[in-house]
Design an enzyme around this catalytic site. Structure first.
Site, short mmCIF file in Angstrom:
data_model
loop_
_atom_site.label_atom_id
_atom_site.label_comp_id
_atom_site.label_asym_id
_atom_site.label_seq_id
_atom_site.Cartn_x
_atom_site.Cartn_y
_atom_site.Cartn_z
N SER A 64 0.81 -1.21 0.00
CA SER A 64 0.00 0.00 0.00
C SER A 64 0.85 1.27 0.00
O SER A 64 1.93 1.32 0.60
CB SER A 64 -0.90 0.01 1.24
OG SER A 64 -1.59 1.23 1.36
N TYR A 83 -2.61 5.33 -4.96
CA TYR A 83 -3.84 6.10 -4.95
C TYR A 83 -3.64 7.36 -5.79
O TYR A 83 -2.52 7.86 -5.91
CB TYR A 83 -4.24 6.51 -3.53
CG TYR A 83 -4.81 5.40 -2.70
CD1 TYR A 83 -6.10 4.92 -2.94
CD2 TYR A 83 -4.08 4.83 -1.65
CE1 TYR A 83 -6.63 3.90 -2.18
CE2 TYR A 83 -4.61 3.81 -0.89
CZ TYR A 83 -5.89 3.35 -1.15
OH TYR A 83 -6.42 2.34 -0.40
N THR A 126 -5.61 1.81 -7.24
CA THR A 126 -6.82 1.55 -6.46
C THR A 126 -7.81 2.69 -6.62
O THR A 126 -7.52 3.83 -6.24
CB THR A 126 -6.47 1.36 -4.98
OG1 THR A 126 -5.67 0.18 -4.84
CG2 THR A 126 -7.73 1.19 -4.14
N LYS A 146 -7.73 -1.72 -9.61
CA LYS A 146 -8.47 -2.36 -8.53
C LYS A 146 -9.75 -1.60 -8.23
O LYS A 146 -9.72 -0.38 -8.05
CB LYS A 146 -7.61 -2.44 -7.27
CG LYS A 146 -8.28 -3.10 -6.08
CD LYS A 146 -7.30 -3.20 -4.91
CE LYS A 146 -7.93 -3.81 -3.69
NZ LYS A 146 -8.96 -2.94 -3.09
N HIS A 160 -13.49 -2.95 -2.25
CA HIS A 160 -12.62 -2.48 -1.17
C HIS A 160 -12.95 -3.16 0.15
O HIS A 160 -12.91 -2.56 1.23
CB HIS A 160 -12.70 -0.95 -1.01
CG HIS A 160 -11.42 -0.35 -0.52
ND1 HIS A 160 -10.34 -0.13 -1.34
CD2 HIS A 160 -11.02 0.07 0.72
CE1 HIS A 160 -9.36 0.40 -0.65
NE2 HIS A 160 -9.73 0.53 0.61
#
Length: 405
Positions: A107, A129, A155, A253, A277
């Protein structure tokens, strides 16, 4: 207590006993009523198997490839942020994944740096992100590429929810003396978790080192979260720009609709992850597995399709693969293993899934996961959710008229 556990449910039970209430709460929380997080798991129970009574019973091959990465089984680590359940955090998870021959998703909001994690597992995909301006995004991508990331996970299945009230805990912005005093009763009630940190010589890390830009210090989690909240949401041109800038495969994603999957293909992604999510976004979104077959039919011949959400058993993995997923990503399951027993606990969870996959293949009389198909699964009427299917099968345009819109 024997450190080995037999099921993911037992890993969860041990995590609940070991972790402070607020830390454990962060692992299980979903948005609003928790309808989506519940459906992610319930949907798997609605699917059945159609086993053969005779056939080959040789060694079962679970290996596959995803985005060019060879996997020993169709399981990958889904990126999750700020892993304060154990002092080794993402590095322990990366080592466990490497030991079991699978890829790691890291992440942007991780508590360990991309360099540390890739050193522990070279088969690491960096999760991005859409946060900050394009120059800052490029800088984060360049750092991940320089560190050796083999792919990018973009994502988009997370938007700010004002209704995160289903078990959502209070999380401190920083661990100063005042905060530590406030949370001391929770921490002292879990002495084994506290002792693990004391032995490591550290405290739970709430910074996000991979979000640092311009040579500045790593922001705190809430600082990074605030930057993301204030960044205008990306459009499909932005997705195409990411794909053009990244020299390698991009996994998008968060896809649940056919029209989005088709636009993702046009944008140049190498694969999509069917995901809501983990129930932490818009409550009432169907389980990811319900949308999987329709999306595989729509784009599975053009790009790779994986599934993220609700995996608790090896049989769940087999059901997803039989319905067309190349692999699944797991999140909560490995975090519970990490909380229960560090790196060994994550390896334990992966071994449980591997064993469950093997048992299901044996029962279905399959010698390879590549032999799985929809004929092996019982799908009840009304199970699937065909979202965003263009009318008359037409490719979506700028403002298409859609079924199920």
């Amino acid at each position: 207590m024997n450190p080995w556990f037999e099921t993911v449910a037992e890993a969860q039970r041990r995590a609940r006993k070991r972790l402070p209430k607020s830390v454990y709460g962060a692992l299980i929380a979903g948005s609003e009523r928790g309808q989506t997080i519940e459906d992610n798991q319930t949907a798997f129970t609605e699917l059945g198997f159609a086993p053969h009574c005779a056939g080959p019973i040789g060694e079962r091959d679970q290996s596959t490839t995803v985005l060019g990465q060879q996997l020993s089984m169709p399981v990958m680590i889904s990126p999750t942020g700020v892993q304060a359940v154990h002092p080794d955090g993402e590095v322990a998870v990366a080592r466990a994944a490497a030991a079991r021959g699978i890829a790691m998703g890291l992440s942007s909001f991780a508590s360990k740096s991309v360099e540390e994690v890739i050193a522990a597992n070279p088969a690491t995909l960096f999760q991005l992100y859409w946060c900050g301006n394009r120059d800052q995004i490029l800088e984060r991508m360049a750092r991940a590429k320089a560190a050796g990331a083999v792919g990018l996970i973009l994502t988009l299945d997370w938007s700010f929810s004002h209704g995160r009230d289903w078990g959502s805990p209070q999380i401190p912005e920083s661990l100063n003396l005042r905060t530590m005093m406030k949370f001391a009763p929770q921490t002292l009630a879990r002495p084994r978790w506290l002792a693990t940190y004391l032995r490591s010589g550290s405290i739970p890390d709430l910074t996000a080192p991979n979000m640092a830009v311009g040579g500045g210090a790593a922001p705190g989690f809430f600082g990074a979260y605030g930057e993301w909240m204030q960044t205008p949401a990306p459009d499909w041109d932005d997705v195409a720009w990411i794909c053009a800038q990244w020299d390698g495969p991009v996994l998008l994603k968060g896809v649940m609709r056919v029209d989005d999957a088709l636009r993702a293909v046009d944008a140049g992604v190498a694969g999509i992850s069917v995901s809501n999510h983990g129930g932490n976004n818009l409550d009432g979104t169907p389980a990811a597995i319900r949308a999987l077959p329709v999306l595989v039919d729509a784009v599975g011949s053009q790009i790779e399709v994986v599934l993220d959400g609700g995996i608790r058993r090896g049989s769940d993995v087999v059901k997803a693969v039989a319905l067309g997923a190349r692999a699944v990503l797991i999140g909560r399951a490995y975090l519970w293993g990490l909380a229960a027993n560090g790196q060994a606990g994550v390896e334990n969870v992966l071994d449980i899934l591997r064993g469950g996959i093997d048992s299901a293949l044996l029962g279905l009389r399959k010698t390879s996961i590549a032999d799985l198909g929809r004929g092996d699964i019982i799908v009840p009427d009304g199970f699937e959710r065909a979202l965003g299917v263009p009318v008359d099968g037409e490719r979506p345009r700028a403002a298409p008229e859609l079924v199920g819109k």
